[in-house]
Motif scaffolding. Structure first.
Motif, PDB file in Angstrom:
ATOM      1  N   SER A   1      -4.420  34.527 -48.849  1.00  0.00           N
ATOM      2  CA  SER A   1      -3.305  33.551 -47.524  1.00  0.00           C
ATOM      3  C   SER A   1      -4.421  31.712 -47.408  1.00  0.00           C
ATOM      4  CB  SER A   1      -3.672  33.935 -46.307  1.00  0.00           C
ATOM      5  OG  SER A   1      -5.138  33.960 -45.541  1.00  0.00           O
ATOM      6  N   ASP A   2      -4.869  31.461 -48.086  1.00  0.00           N
ATOM      7  CA  ASP A   2      -5.710  30.506 -48.124  1.00  0.00           C
ATOM      8  C   ASP A   2      -5.570  29.634 -49.667  1.00  0.00           C
ATOM      9  OD1 ASP A   2      -6.749  30.472 -45.711  1.00  0.00           O
ATOM     10  OD2 ASP A   2      -8.494  30.326 -46.143  1.00  0.00           O
ATOM     11  N   ILE A   3      -4.042  30.092 -50.525  1.00  0.00           N
ATOM     12  CA  ILE A   3      -4.284  29.598 -51.492  1.00  0.00           C
ATOM     13  C   ILE A   3      -2.847  29.609 -51.485  1.00  0.00           C
ATOM     14  CG2 ILE A   3      -3.623  30.113 -54.031  1.00  0.00           C
ATOM     15  CD1 ILE A   3      -6.147  31.655 -54.050  1.00  0.00           C
ATOM     16  N   VAL A   4      -2.630  28.375 -51.575  1.00  0.00           N
ATOM     17  CA  VAL A   4      -1.422  27.703 -50.953  1.00  0.00           C
ATOM     18  C   VAL A   4      -0.149  27.251 -51.969  1.00  0.00           C
ATOM     19  CG1 VAL A   4       0.903  26.180 -49.941  1.00  0.00           C
ATOM     20  CG2 VAL A   4      -1.579  26.844 -48.400  1.00  0.00           C
ATOM     21  N   ALA A   5       0.871  27.874 -52.403  1.00  0.00           N
ATOM     22  CA  ALA A   5       1.590  26.947 -53.183  1.00  0.00           C
ATOM     23  C   ALA A   5       2.316  26.468 -53.823  1.00  0.00           C
ATOM     24  CB  ALA A   5       2.846  28.504 -53.973  1.00  0.00           C
ATOM     25  N   CYS A   6       2.345  25.089 -54.052  1.00  0.00           N
ATOM     26  CA  CYS A   6       2.907  23.727 -53.046  1.00  0.00           C
ATOM     27  C   CYS A   6       4.162  23.258 -53.623  1.00  0.00           C
ATOM     28  CB  CYS A   6       1.957  22.461 -54.681  1.00  0.00           C
ATOM     29  SG  CYS A   6       0.300  22.147 -53.459  1.00  0.00           S
ATOM     30  N   TYR A   7       4.530  22.442 -53.261  1.00  0.00           N
ATOM     31  CA  TYR A   7       5.830  22.192 -53.810  1.00  0.00           C
ATOM     32  C   TYR A   7       6.462  21.537 -54.924  1.00  0.00           C
ATOM     33  CZ  TYR A   7      10.919  21.650 -51.610  1.00  0.00           C
ATOM     34  OH  TYR A   7      11.428  21.619 -51.471  1.00  0.00           O
ATOM     35  N   LEU A   8       5.354  21.077 -55.745  1.00  0.00           N
ATOM     36  CA  LEU A   8       5.458  20.723 -56.745  1.00  0.00           C
ATOM     37  C   LEU A   8       6.521  21.924 -58.317  1.00  0.00           C
ATOM     38  CD1 LEU A   8       4.857  18.803 -58.842  1.00  0.00           C
ATOM     39  CD2 LEU A   8       2.656  19.725 -59.561  1.00  0.00           C
ATOM     40  N   TYR A   9       5.737  23.225 -57.244  1.00  0.00           N
ATOM     41  CA  TYR A   9       6.579  24.500 -58.591  1.00  0.00           C
ATOM     42  C   TYR A   9       8.047  24.343 -57.871  1.00  0.00           C
ATOM     43  CZ  TYR A   9       7.704  29.025 -59.033  1.00  0.00           C
ATOM     44  OH  TYR A   9       8.994  29.870 -59.576  1.00  0.00           O
ATOM     45  N   VAL A  10       8.387  24.505 -57.025  1.00  0.00           N
ATOM     46  CA  VAL A  10      10.054  23.851 -56.702  1.00  0.00           C
ATOM     47  C   VAL A  10      10.614  23.141 -56.891  1.00  0.00           C
ATOM     48  CG1 VAL A  10      11.479  24.169 -54.706  1.00  0.00           C
ATOM     49  CG2 VAL A  10      10.017  25.786 -54.490  1.00  0.00           C
TER      50      VAL A  10
ATOM     51  N   VAL B   1     -11.973  17.101 -45.337  1.00  0.00           N
ATOM     52  CA  VAL B   1     -11.099  17.476 -46.257  1.00  0.00           C
ATOM     53  C   VAL B   1     -11.665  19.005 -46.105  1.00  0.00           C
ATOM     54  CG1 VAL B   1     -11.040  18.561 -48.602  1.00  0.00           C
ATOM     55  CG2 VAL B   1     -11.913  16.015 -48.614  1.00  0.00           C
ATOM     56  N   ASP B   2     -10.039  19.413 -45.613  1.00  0.00           N
ATOM     57  CA  ASP B   2      -9.761  20.706 -45.279  1.00  0.00           C
ATOM     58  C   ASP B   2      -8.449  20.997 -46.390  1.00  0.00           C
ATOM     59  OD1 ASP B   2      -7.357  19.304 -43.979  1.00  0.00           O
ATOM     60  OD2 ASP B   2      -8.975  19.874 -41.904  1.00  0.00           O
ATOM     61  N   TYR B   3      -7.629  20.822 -47.112  1.00  0.00           N
ATOM     62  CA  TYR B   3      -6.703  21.027 -48.017  1.00  0.00           C
ATOM     63  C   TYR B   3      -7.766  20.541 -49.508  1.00  0.00           C
ATOM     64  CZ  TYR B   3      -2.673  22.478 -49.351  1.00  0.00           C
ATOM     65  OH  TYR B   3      -1.089  23.434 -50.141  1.00  0.00           O
TER      66      TYR B   3
ATOM     67  N   ARG C   1     -22.175  23.412 -51.952  1.00  0.00           N
ATOM     68  CA  ARG C   1     -23.242  22.775 -51.001  1.00  0.00           C
ATOM     69  C   ARG C   1     -22.250  22.143 -50.228  1.00  0.00           C
ATOM     70  NH1 ARG C   1     -25.678  17.582 -53.733  1.00  0.00           N
ATOM     71  NH2 ARG C   1     -26.195  17.015 -51.726  1.00  0.00           N
ATOM     72  N   THR C   2     -21.119  21.942 -49.817  1.00  0.00           N
ATOM     73  CA  THR C   2     -20.897  21.024 -48.458  1.00  0.00           C
ATOM     74  C   THR C   2     -20.285  21.772 -47.468  1.00  0.00           C
ATOM     75  OG1 THR C   2     -18.473  21.324 -49.887  1.00  0.00           O
ATOM     76  CG2 THR C   2     -20.372  19.179 -49.808  1.00  0.00           C
ATOM     77  N   GLY C   3     -20.446  22.996 -47.999  1.00  0.00           N
ATOM     78  CA  GLY C   3     -19.872  25.051 -46.996  1.00  0.00           C
ATOM     79  C   GLY C   3     -18.253  24.924 -47.264  1.00  0.00           C
ATOM     80  N   TYR C   4     -17.484  24.073 -47.814  1.00  0.00           N
ATOM     81  CA  TYR C   4     -15.708  24.470 -47.687  1.00  0.00           C
ATOM     82  C   TYR C   4     -15.566  25.603 -46.720  1.00  0.00           C
ATOM     83  CZ  TYR C   4     -11.515  23.187 -49.153  1.00  0.00           C
ATOM     84  OH  TYR C   4      -9.808  22.626 -48.790  1.00  0.00           O
ATOM     85  N   SER C   5     -14.595  25.839 -46.569  1.00  0.00           N
ATOM     86  CA  SER C   5     -13.553  26.729 -45.834  1.00  0.00           C
ATOM     87  C   SER C   5     -12.757  26.222 -45.454  1.00  0.00           C
ATOM     88  CB  SER C   5     -14.475  27.640 -44.832  1.00  0.00           C
ATOM     89  OG  SER C   5     -13.566  25.762 -43.170  1.00  0.00           O
TER      90      SER C   5
ATOM     91  N   ALA D   1      -4.745  33.966 -60.203  1.00  0.00           N
ATOM     92  CA  ALA D   1      -5.728  34.418 -60.318  1.00  0.00           C
ATOM     93  C   ALA D   1      -7.242  33.925 -60.300  1.00  0.00           C
ATOM     94  CB  ALA D   1      -5.166  35.083 -60.843  1.00  0.00           C
ATOM     95  N   TRP D   2      -7.375  33.128 -60.987  1.00  0.00           N
ATOM     96  CA  TRP D   2      -8.772  32.479 -61.590  1.00  0.00           C
ATOM     97  C   TRP D   2      -9.251  31.584 -60.597  1.00  0.00           C
ATOM     98  CZ3 TRP D   2     -10.107  26.798 -60.861  1.00  0.00           C
ATOM     99  CH2 TRP D   2     -10.634  26.756 -61.674  1.00  0.00           C
ATOM    100  N   LEU D   3      -8.801  31.246 -59.960  1.00  0.00           N
ATOM    101  CA  LEU D   3      -9.045  30.902 -58.211  1.00  0.00           C
ATOM    102  C   LEU D   3      -9.956  31.788 -57.249  1.00  0.00           C
ATOM    103  CD1 LEU D   3      -9.903  28.705 -56.109  1.00  0.00           C
ATOM    104  CD2 LEU D   3      -7.592  29.073 -55.517  1.00  0.00           C
ATOM    105  N   THR D   4      -9.400  32.914 -57.740  1.00  0.00           N
ATOM    106  CA  THR D   4      -9.358  34.135 -56.587  1.00  0.00           C
ATOM    107  C   THR D   4     -10.938  35.041 -57.561  1.00  0.00           C
ATOM    108  OG1 THR D   4      -7.585  34.792 -56.066  1.00  0.00           O
ATOM    109  CG2 THR D   4      -9.170  36.398 -56.306  1.00  0.00           C
ATOM    110  N   GLU D   5     -11.031  34.851 -58.417  1.00  0.00           N
ATOM    111  CA  GLU D   5     -11.687  35.293 -59.061  1.00  0.00           C
ATOM    112  C   GLU D   5     -13.188  34.138 -59.148  1.00  0.00           C
ATOM    113  OE1 GLU D   5     -13.963  36.487 -63.839  1.00  0.00           O
ATOM    114  OE2 GLU D   5     -11.557  35.704 -63.554  1.00  0.00           O
ATOM    115  N   LYS D   6     -13.309  32.766 -59.139  1.00  0.00           N
ATOM    116  CA  LYS D   6     -13.976  31.487 -59.229  1.00  0.00           C
ATOM    117  C   LYS D   6     -14.591  31.203 -57.498  1.00  0.00           C
ATOM    118  CE  LYS D   6     -14.204  29.933 -63.248  1.00  0.00           C
ATOM    119  NZ  LYS D   6     -15.575  29.323 -63.591  1.00  0.00           N
ATOM    120  N   TRP D   7     -13.717  31.825 -57.095  1.00  0.00           N
ATOM    121  CA  TRP D   7     -14.348  31.424 -55.314  1.00  0.00           C
ATOM    122  C   TRP D   7     -14.644  32.190 -54.158  1.00  0.00           C
ATOM    123  CZ3 TRP D   7     -16.429  27.510 -53.425  1.00  0.00           C
ATOM    124  CH2 TRP D   7     -17.275  27.500 -52.091  1.00  0.00           C
ATOM    125  N   TYR D   8     -13.069  33.131 -54.064  1.00  0.00           N
ATOM    126  CA  TYR D   8     -12.620  33.814 -53.223  1.00  0.00           C
ATOM    127  C   TYR D   8     -13.618  35.789 -53.791  1.00  0.00           C
ATOM    128  CZ  TYR D   8      -9.990  30.989 -51.122  1.00  0.00           C
ATOM    129  OH  TYR D   8      -8.825  29.559 -49.967  1.00  0.00           O
TER     130      TYR D   8
END
Length: 306
Positions: A6-15, A231-233, A265-269, A295-302
């Motif tokens: 749910s923290d992976i947001v689909a941006c409006y650039l798609y639309v 930075v939180d987005y 390193r920065t503890g990004y959440s 899917a790549w972000l899910t593997e790399k981060w989450y």
């Protein structure tokens, strides 16, 4: 269907890429269906200048109901209002009224962030500010600065306007996200820190955009360190380094391993917005690009943080 974090947001650039700029506001419920069919649980919506923003505001109840029916969150609403940085006081005042409408829309949709492009310099364009997502070199080459502009007075007014913007957002418990882009006055880490130091508002944030900053040679790793807590987005897409483009992750030259190491390193959440597409990017399979990047972000981060 794979569902993404749910923290992976689909941006409006798609639309925008699928339906034009600005896309028809009345079709937003169908746009939400498209997002959901991709597997996203969180989406970004926009109100682009006066007419489109007013339509999105009028539809906010219907949009909220549709999102809830689909199990979608709308954590980010963008109010695209280039007039906020106009040297004309009346135009700035009119844009502030529209921004208040944007904040009300964001709050109604359940968003915690309102976003806009960073302020433009007080360019004068031959036929007014072009309705475009990015101001490329050809467009900017035709722009001039008013001959009678008092720069110090202009900056004083700009800072005061953005203090007001931040205060409007804060009253609705929103952070105000500034998005860096080529040609903007606040287009880099240095520029944001200088501007934030003048505005002095706790809810002002930098919407770090990996592709735009990579193209503009703003070191992403140093940015994350220097902007820690601001930075939180993050708008996430790849870039080849030679022009404005928003590619699927892995199709450009960004050093992603080091990027994620710096996030650790920065503890990004915070959240990530998948921001792939646009006419400038030549993405053939848009749906595939959004799914593969998520899917790549899910593997790399989450995936490695379970």
């Amino acid at each position: 269907m794979e569902e993404f974090h749910s923290d992976i947001v689909a941006c409006y650039l798609y639309v925008i890429t699928r339906h034009g700029y600005p896309p028809p506001a009345e079709d937003t419920p169908e746009h939400l269906n498209e997002y959901r069919e991709l597997g996203f649980r969180s989406v970004e919506l926009e109100g682009i200048r006066e007419a489109h923003l007013e339509e999105m505001h009028a539809l906010r109840g219907q949009i909220r109901e549709k999102a809830e029916a689909l199990g979608l969150q709308i954590p980010v609403f963008c109010a695209v209002l280039p007039g906020l940085s106009s040297p004309d006081e009346k135009e700035r005042e009119a844009s502030l009224q529209l921004f208040e409408m944007g904040c009300e829309t964001a709050e109604s949709l359940g968003a915690g962030m309102i976003l806009d492009n960073a302020p433009l310099p007080p360019w004068q364009f031959p036929q007014g500010i072009p309705v475009t997502r990015h101001y490329d070199e050809k467009v900017l080459a035709a722009a001039t600065i008013p001959a009678d502009l008092d720069w110090s007075a202009y900056m004083e007014g700009l800072v005061e306007t953005f203090r007001t913007v931040c205060d409007m957002a804060a009253r609705r418990r929103l952070t105000y996200q500034l998005h860096p882009c080529y040609g903007a006055l606040v287009n880099s880490t240095d520029a944001f820190l200088l501007f934030a130091g003048a505005v002095k508002r706790d809810n002002l944030r930098f919407n770090l955009d990996t592709a735009n900053q990579f193209f503009m040679k703003d070191n992403l790793y140093l940015s994350l360190i220097r902007l820690d807590g601001l930075v939180d987005y993050i708008h996430l897409s790849d870039n080849g380094g030679h022009r404005v483009e928003h590619l699927a992750a892995g199709n450009g030259k960004i050093g992603w391993d080091r990027f994620f190491e710096t996030l650790d390193r920065t503890g990004y959440s915070g959240r990530f917005g998948i921001d792939v597409g646009g006419a400038e990017s030549g993405v053939g399979d848009l749906d595939g690009a959004y799914r593969s990047t998520a899917a790549w972000l899910t593997e790399k981060w989450y995936g490695r943080r379970k």
